[in-house]
Design a protein around this motif. Structure first.
Motif, mmCIF file in Angstrom:
data_model
loop_
_atom_site.group_PDB
_atom_site.id
_atom_site.type_symbol
_atom_site.label_atom_id
_atom_site.label_comp_id
_atom_site.label_asym_id
_atom_site.label_seq_id
_atom_site.Cartn_x
_atom_site.Cartn_y
_atom_site.Cartn_z
ATOM 1 N N SER A 25 -6.457 -6.174 -4.909
ATOM 2 C CA SER A 25 -6.614 -4.850 -5.507
ATOM 3 C C SER A 25 -8.006 -4.677 -6.091
ATOM 4 O O SER A 25 -8.663 -5.647 -6.488
ATOM 5 C CB SER A 25 -5.579 -4.649 -6.621
ATOM 6 O OG SER A 25 -4.264 -4.707 -6.132
ATOM 7 N N SER A 41 -14.264 3.494 -10.032
ATOM 8 C CA SER A 41 -14.475 4.549 -11.022
ATOM 9 C C SER A 41 -15.610 5.441 -10.573
ATOM 10 O O SER A 41 -16.562 4.969 -9.941
ATOM 11 C CB SER A 41 -14.814 3.951 -12.389
ATOM 12 O OG SER A 41 -13.790 3.100 -12.848
ATOM 13 N N GLY A 51 -17.281 -0.365 -9.292
ATOM 14 C CA GLY A 51 -16.027 -1.083 -9.118
ATOM 15 C C GLY A 51 -15.833 -1.735 -7.765
ATOM 16 O O GLY A 51 -14.851 -2.445 -7.551
ATOM 17 N N ARG A 73 -10.158 -1.423 -8.516
ATOM 18 C CA ARG A 73 -10.157 -0.080 -9.082
ATOM 19 C C ARG A 73 -11.585 0.445 -9.078
ATOM 20 O O ARG A 73 -12.484 -0.150 -9.684
ATOM 21 C CB ARG A 73 -9.610 -0.060 -10.500
ATOM 22 C CG ARG A 73 -9.713 1.314 -11.152
ATOM 23 C CD ARG A 73 -9.107 1.370 -12.528
ATOM 24 N NE ARG A 73 -7.659 1.323 -12.471
ATOM 25 C CZ ARG A 73 -6.860 1.601 -13.510
ATOM 26 N NH1 ARG A 73 -7.391 1.941 -14.660
ATOM 27 N NH2 ARG A 73 -5.559 1.529 -13.389
ATOM 28 N N TYR A 99 -10.671 8.040 -10.847
ATOM 29 C CA TYR A 99 -10.436 6.656 -10.457
ATOM 30 C C TYR A 99 -9.756 6.580 -9.097
ATOM 31 O O TYR A 99 -9.076 7.517 -8.665
ATOM 32 C CB TYR A 99 -9.522 5.962 -11.484
ATOM 33 C CG TYR A 99 -10.068 5.912 -12.876
ATOM 34 C CD1 TYR A 99 -9.759 6.903 -13.796
ATOM 35 C CD2 TYR A 99 -10.887 4.860 -13.284
ATOM 36 C CE1 TYR A 99 -10.244 6.856 -15.093
ATOM 37 C CE2 TYR A 99 -11.379 4.805 -14.576
ATOM 38 C CZ TYR A 99 -11.054 5.805 -15.475
ATOM 39 O OH TYR A 99 -11.550 5.752 -16.755
ATOM 40 N N LEU A 100 -9.924 5.434 -8.467
ATOM 41 C CA LEU A 100 -9.184 5.140 -7.251
ATOM 42 C C LEU A 100 -8.666 3.710 -7.380
ATOM 43 O O LEU A 100 -9.445 2.753 -7.284
ATOM 44 C CB LEU A 100 -10.052 5.281 -6.004
ATOM 45 C CG LEU A 100 -9.307 5.097 -4.682
ATOM 46 C CD1 LEU A 100 -8.289 6.220 -4.474
ATOM 47 C CD2 LEU A 100 -10.288 5.055 -3.510
ATOM 48 N N GLN A 101 -7.376 3.591 -7.633
ATOM 49 C CA GLN A 101 -6.733 2.285 -7.702
ATOM 50 C C GLN A 101 -6.296 1.911 -6.293
ATOM 51 O O GLN A 101 -5.495 2.623 -5.685
ATOM 52 C CB GLN A 101 -5.530 2.329 -8.641
ATOM 53 C CG GLN A 101 -4.729 1.053 -8.691
ATOM 54 C CD GLN A 101 -5.508 -0.098 -9.314
ATOM 55 O OE1 GLN A 101 -6.206 0.087 -10.317
ATOM 56 N NE2 GLN A 101 -5.392 -1.282 -8.731
ATOM 57 N N ASN A 125 -4.582 -0.822 -3.887
ATOM 58 C CA ASN A 125 -3.690 -1.988 -3.826
ATOM 59 C C ASN A 125 -3.409 -2.342 -2.372
ATOM 60 O O ASN A 125 -3.624 -1.529 -1.468
ATOM 61 C CB ASN A 125 -2.380 -1.688 -4.555
ATOM 62 C CG ASN A 125 -2.594 -1.304 -6.000
ATOM 63 O OD1 ASN A 125 -3.393 -1.913 -6.713
ATOM 64 N ND2 ASN A 125 -1.880 -0.276 -6.442
ATOM 65 N N PHE A 180 -2.829 3.372 -2.361
ATOM 66 C CA PHE A 180 -3.891 3.824 -3.254
ATOM 67 C C PHE A 180 -3.342 4.878 -4.208
ATOM 68 O O PHE A 180 -2.483 5.678 -3.848
ATOM 69 C CB PHE A 180 -5.044 4.442 -2.474
ATOM 70 C CG PHE A 180 -5.858 3.468 -1.653
ATOM 71 C CD1 PHE A 180 -5.463 2.153 -1.458
ATOM 72 C CD2 PHE A 180 -7.053 3.899 -1.064
ATOM 73 C CE1 PHE A 180 -6.210 1.275 -0.706
ATOM 74 C CE2 PHE A 180 -7.813 3.027 -0.308
ATOM 75 C CZ PHE A 180 -7.391 1.716 -0.130
ATOM 76 N N TRP A 228 -12.241 11.377 -3.219
ATOM 77 C CA TRP A 228 -12.760 10.093 -2.759
ATOM 78 C C TRP A 228 -12.854 10.133 -1.245
ATOM 79 O O TRP A 228 -11.896 10.539 -0.569
ATOM 80 C CB TRP A 228 -11.860 8.949 -3.199
ATOM 81 C CG TRP A 228 -11.977 8.591 -4.636
ATOM 82 C CD1 TRP A 228 -11.145 8.986 -5.649
ATOM 83 C CD2 TRP A 228 -12.992 7.779 -5.237
ATOM 84 N NE1 TRP A 228 -11.576 8.461 -6.836
ATOM 85 C CE2 TRP A 228 -12.709 7.718 -6.617
ATOM 86 C CE3 TRP A 228 -14.102 7.095 -4.757
ATOM 87 C CZ2 TRP A 228 -13.501 6.998 -7.514
ATOM 88 C CZ3 TRP A 228 -14.886 6.381 -5.641
ATOM 89 C CH2 TRP A 228 -14.584 6.336 -7.009
#
Length: 122
Positions: free
Chosen positions: A17, A21, A8, A19, A79-81, A83, A67, A36
């Protein structure tokens, strides 16, 4: 032994942004903490976020409010989103699995993925 693989990463402009995985080779249901980390060029590795087995999540101060980390046990993925990305977020991002619950106790894993590069341009 659990194997982890991140994906990702990429190049994004500041304010954008991404994301990330991290897929595990097996079930993550019994893994205590999935974390993470990141390592920026010329800097030491630092903790970004931790997803605990009890579903609590903790964040480093520098990503709070930007995040979001979460684990999906049905997909064996964390996951790490990310933004509102900043140039200082540029780094290789790694996921880590610390230990796994076992019928006789906890088994140390300390498993790491190979990392995925995130580059944020100004």
């Amino acid at each position: 032994q659990v194997q982890l693989m991140e994906s990702g990463g990429g190049l994004v402009q500041a304010g954008g942004s991404l994301r990330l995985s991290c897929v595990a080779s097996g079930s993550i249901t019994e893994i205590d903490v999935l974390s993470w980390y990141r390592r920026a060029p010329g800097k030491q590795r630092e903790l970004v976020a931790r997803c605990h087995i009890d579903r609590t999540i903790t964040y480093a101060d520098f990503v709070k409010g930007r995040f979001i980390a979460f684990r999906d046990n049905t997909k064996n993925t964390v996951y790490l989103q990310m933004n509102s990305l900043k140039p200082e977020d540029t780094a290789v991002y790694y996921c880590n699995a610390d230990q796994q619950r076992h019928p006789l106790g906890w088994r140390l894993l300390d498993a790491w993925g190979q990392g995925t590069l995130v580059t944020v341009s100004s």
